[in-house]
Scaffold this motif. Sequence first.
Motif, PDB file in Angstrom:
ATOM      1  N   LEU A 467       0.817  -1.428  -0.005  1.00 20.84           N
ATOM      2  CA  LEU A 467      -0.308   0.288   0.011  1.00 20.84           C
ATOM      3  C   LEU A 467       0.389   1.112   0.411  1.00 20.84           C
ATOM      4  N   GLY A 468       2.123   1.265   0.863  1.00 24.97           N
ATOM      5  CA  GLY A 468       2.855   2.208   0.418  1.00 24.97           C
ATOM      6  C   GLY A 468       3.533   2.687  -1.150  1.00 24.97           C
ATOM      7  N   ILE A 469       3.427   1.526  -1.451  1.00 25.10           N
ATOM      8  CA  ILE A 469       4.025   1.752  -2.766  1.00 25.10           C
ATOM      9  C   ILE A 469       2.710   2.482  -3.838  1.00 25.10           C
ATOM     10  N   PHE A 470       1.682   1.752  -3.853  1.00 22.16           N
ATOM     11  CA  PHE A 470       0.433   1.552  -5.294  1.00 22.16           C
ATOM     12  C   PHE A 470      -0.309   2.145  -4.555  1.00 22.16           C
ATOM     13  N   TYR A 471      -0.416   2.967  -3.126  1.00 19.63           N
ATOM     14  CA  TYR A 471      -1.363   3.905  -2.713  1.00 19.63           C
ATOM     15  C   TYR A 471      -1.025   4.918  -1.917  1.00 19.63           C
ATOM     16  N   LYS A 472      -1.252   6.303  -2.472  1.00 19.08           N
ATOM     17  CA  LYS A 472      -1.485   7.446  -2.713  1.00 19.08           C
ATOM     18  C   LYS A 472      -1.726   8.104  -1.288  1.00 19.08           C
ATOM     19  N   ARG A 473      -3.015   7.082  -0.937  1.00 19.15           N
ATOM     20  CA  ARG A 473      -3.693   7.592   0.015  1.00 19.15           C
ATOM     21  C   ARG A 473      -3.608   7.245   1.220  1.00 19.15           C
ATOM     22  N   MET A 474      -2.804   6.159   1.545  1.00 23.15           N
ATOM     23  CA  MET A 474      -2.681   5.249   2.717  1.00 23.15           C
ATOM     24  C   MET A 474      -1.902   6.223   3.557  1.00 23.15           C
ATOM     25  N   ASN A 475      -3.166   6.459   5.053  1.00 22.60           N
ATOM     26  CA  ASN A 475      -1.463   7.576   5.659  1.00 22.60           C
ATOM     27  C   ASN A 475      -1.077   6.430   6.425  1.00 22.60           C
ATOM     28  N   LYS A 476      -0.566   6.695   8.329  1.00 19.78           N
ATOM     29  CA  LYS A 476       0.321   6.702   8.952  1.00 19.78           C
ATOM     30  C   LYS A 476      -0.925   6.066   9.607  1.00 19.78           C
ATOM     31  N   GLU A 477      -2.155   6.275  10.210  1.00 16.38           N
ATOM     32  CA  GLU A 477      -2.840   5.465  11.118  1.00 16.38           C
ATOM     33  C   GLU A 477      -3.288   4.399  10.646  1.00 16.38           C
ATOM     34  N   GLY A 478      -3.715   4.077   9.416  1.00  9.97           N
ATOM     35  CA  GLY A 478      -4.590   3.075   8.901  1.00  9.97           C
ATOM     36  C   GLY A 478      -3.217   1.834   8.572  1.00  9.97           C
ATOM     37  N   THR A 541      -9.070   8.698   8.758  1.00  9.62           N
ATOM     38  CA  THR A 541      -8.497   9.909   8.875  1.00  9.62           C
ATOM     39  C   THR A 541      -7.859  10.961   7.794  1.00  9.62           C
ATOM     40  N   PRO A 542      -7.104  11.905   8.041  1.00 11.01           N
ATOM     41  CA  PRO A 542      -6.136  12.411   7.235  1.00 11.01           C
ATOM     42  C   PRO A 542      -5.230  11.971   6.276  1.00 11.01           C
ATOM     43  N   ALA A 543      -5.407  12.500   4.818  1.00 12.24           N
ATOM     44  CA  ALA A 543      -4.925  12.278   4.163  1.00 12.24           C
ATOM     45  C   ALA A 543      -3.307  12.486   4.101  1.00 12.24           C
ATOM     46  N   PRO A 544      -2.248  11.677   3.286  1.00  8.84           N
ATOM     47  CA  PRO A 544      -0.847  11.806   3.997  1.00  8.84           C
ATOM     48  C   PRO A 544      -0.391  13.478   3.535  1.00  8.84           C
ATOM     49  N   PRO A 545       0.814  14.652   3.341  1.00  4.70           N
ATOM     50  CA  PRO A 545       1.262  15.172   3.169  1.00  4.70           C
ATOM     51  C   PRO A 545       1.503  15.158   1.950  1.00  4.70           C
ATOM     52  N   GLN A 546       1.036  16.544   1.159  1.00  2.23           N
ATOM     53  CA  GLN A 546       1.516  16.139  -0.163  1.00  2.23           C
ATOM     54  C   GLN A 546       2.384  15.758  -1.153  1.00  2.23           C
ATOM     55  N   SER A 547       3.618  16.277   0.122  1.00  2.00           N
ATOM     56  CA  SER A 547       5.460  16.146  -0.137  1.00  2.00           C
ATOM     57  C   SER A 547       5.428  14.543   0.369  1.00  2.00           C
ATOM     58  N   VAL A 548       4.273  13.518   1.090  1.00  2.19           N
ATOM     59  CA  VAL A 548       5.081  12.095   0.801  1.00  2.19           C
ATOM     60  C   VAL A 548       3.992  11.781  -0.719  1.00  2.19           C
ATOM     61  N   GLN A 549       2.822  12.300  -0.808  1.00  2.40           N
ATOM     62  CA  GLN A 549       1.962  11.888  -1.987  1.00  2.40           C
ATOM     63  C   GLN A 549       3.603  11.718  -2.889  1.00  2.40           C
ATOM     64  N   ASP A 550       4.051  12.360  -3.276  1.00  2.23           N
ATOM     65  CA  ASP A 550       4.858  12.960  -4.149  1.00  2.23           C
ATOM     66  C   ASP A 550       5.892  12.176  -4.639  1.00  2.23           C
ATOM     67  N   ILE A 551       5.908  11.768  -3.183  1.00  2.00           N
ATOM     68  CA  ILE A 551       7.530  11.416  -3.479  1.00  2.00           C
ATOM     69  C   ILE A 551       6.964   9.184  -3.832  1.00  2.00           C
ATOM     70  N   VAL A 552       5.722   8.777  -3.677  1.00  2.00           N
ATOM     71  CA  VAL A 552       4.949   7.834  -3.521  1.00  2.00           C
ATOM     72  C   VAL A 552       4.590   7.766  -5.254  1.00  2.00           C
ATOM     73  N   GLU A 553       4.198   9.025  -5.676  1.00  2.00           N
ATOM     74  CA  GLU A 553       4.185   9.260  -7.309  1.00  2.00           C
ATOM     75  C   GLU A 553       5.136   9.117  -8.655  1.00  2.00           C
ATOM     76  N   ASN A 554       6.505   9.242  -7.009  1.00  6.47           N
ATOM     77  CA  ASN A 554       7.889   9.279  -8.252  1.00  6.47           C
ATOM     78  C   ASN A 554       8.474   8.000  -8.212  1.00  6.47           C
ATOM     79  N   ILE A 555       8.245   7.276  -7.329  1.00  6.76           N
ATOM     80  CA  ILE A 555       8.929   6.034  -7.376  1.00  6.76           C
ATOM     81  C   ILE A 555       8.821   5.189  -8.159  1.00  6.76           C
ATOM     82  N   ARG A 556       7.568   5.149  -8.552  1.00  2.44           N
ATOM     83  CA  ARG A 556       6.353   4.323  -9.893  1.00  2.44           C
ATOM     84  C   ARG A 556       6.757   4.551 -11.015  1.00  2.44           C
TER      85      ARG A 556
END
Length: 567
Positions: A467-478, A541-556
């Motif tokens: 989920l950390g690699i393929f789902y940007k909306r995945m957050n720390k609480e989940g 729960t709240p979505a991850p910060p945009q910076s984290v979502q950008d990292i996930v987008e980049n590694i794919r």
Amino acid sequence: MSVLVWTYIIVGITFALYIGIAIWSRAGSTKEFYVAGGGVSPLANGMATAADWMSAASFISMAGLISFMGYDGAVYLMGWTGGYVLLALLLAPYLRKFGKFTVPDFIGDRYYSSTARTVAVFCALIVSFTYVAGQMRGVGVVFSRFLEVDINTGVIIGMIIVLFYAVLGGMKGITYTQVAQYCVLIFAFMVPAIFISIQMTGNPIPQLGMGSTMSDGSGMYLLDKLDGLNKDLGFSAYTNGSKDMIDVFAITCALMVGTAGLPHVIVRFFTVNKVKDARKSAGLALLFIAILYTTAPAVSVFARTNLIQTVSNKSYAGMPDWFKNWEKTGLIKFEDKNGDGLVNYVKDKELNELTIDNDIIVLANPEIANLPNWVIALVAAGGLAAALSTAAGLLLVISSSVSHDLIKKMINPNITEKGELWAARISAAVAVVIAGYFGINPPGFVAAVVALAFGLAAASFFPAIILGIFYKRMNKEGAVAGMVVGISLMIYYMAKYKLGWIGGDTLPDKSEWWFGISPEGFGTVAMFVNFIVALTVSAFTPAPPQSVQDIVENIRIPSGAGEATGH
């Protein structure tokens, strides 16, 4: 020369080689200790990954499992092989591009949380200690027979050896040691397999020999012969399965996704220079692994056939030397219940007089087939290479989890590089002692213990990584909630249905298993629960910060894709 002399010579030479490599390639920095400086070639990394992957469970115990389980043992072949493919295609390149060389490091940064990192460290330690217990048990089994010491002494000898080159060399020393260990273990596995295949079927290729006709002139196929021998003793036909389909699926799935969450294999993809090299080394490792994995079913068939024909309904007084030698270790036990002096080996527990530990099959196979003493000693060296290579990789995961993820990232961020290196070495030393204890007091035979480690990895890490690699909306609480619930459920099920620690002194009957799924396969259920909890909590729960979502987008995005598309 005797088996003991040959064993001292061959094992002594291989150990001297491993220790020499550790001294030559000792780590001088934390980067060399954790990821061998990141400069290993794809070929060397492929061999090292294969050795890391093919533990005592693969070398010693898998063929023994298949030998006694027959068709049902195929779940281990399918699960472990398929799992490696899953790891190579779905995870390795993305984790490599993310740039974090431990799983807790990835989870801590991806989920922007020290709590997530702490939970991941805990899970990594649980998985690694469960896995390394199986390796230490394997080392003890080998030493107990071939150095004629008891299993506990064998475990202690193995602890000393692995401590020396793991603590001194770190990942740099372990990588090049594992290259040597791969060469030793694959040679040791194939030589007796080829010998016995020629002996029994006249075919030098074990994989083909298993399906060939016997060379005794009967014209009977080897598998038909083994089916008949099994049925005569009251066992089900070797080529028929007896497990429920749901349990076969669950074990195979748990082993596959557990593979993809194993910290000591994932870290190997950070020891090469580029993402492309990570993919190459993954492909080469699969090729190297396939050599042993396609041979193991043949070894199982040869060993089972020879074993039944050698011991069943034969005079105990006339048993060959190999039987008496293994009896001294306590891994074969004969109890003459009817006093007729014959070994009555049957399925019926009331009538059966012979107890055989699954873990001896590969090691005893050359002796049963009357192969030369140097081949018998070679197999001992191979078993030790398999167990020690994986134990070293696991100890490194344990030490890096403590020194890098716990001490450096959380407790003392200002620790010097030298201090961190010492912390890694001390935690590795402590880990060896704990692993040795579990090797002396294991919760089952090698492959069963290792299968539980895979279940724990499946229940905890796999959903968080995928989920950390393929789902940007995945957050720390989940992620945290999923990992905690997943591994807690798996530990509870193991404690109750495998170890008997919950609900009385005796193990619950199979009829009480949830959904008819064994503890070895329950990681699949715990993994699905992890996914459901993680996604549900994440949605509320709240979505991850945009910076984290950008990292996930980049590694794919593959490296160089921007240049190719003009963006």
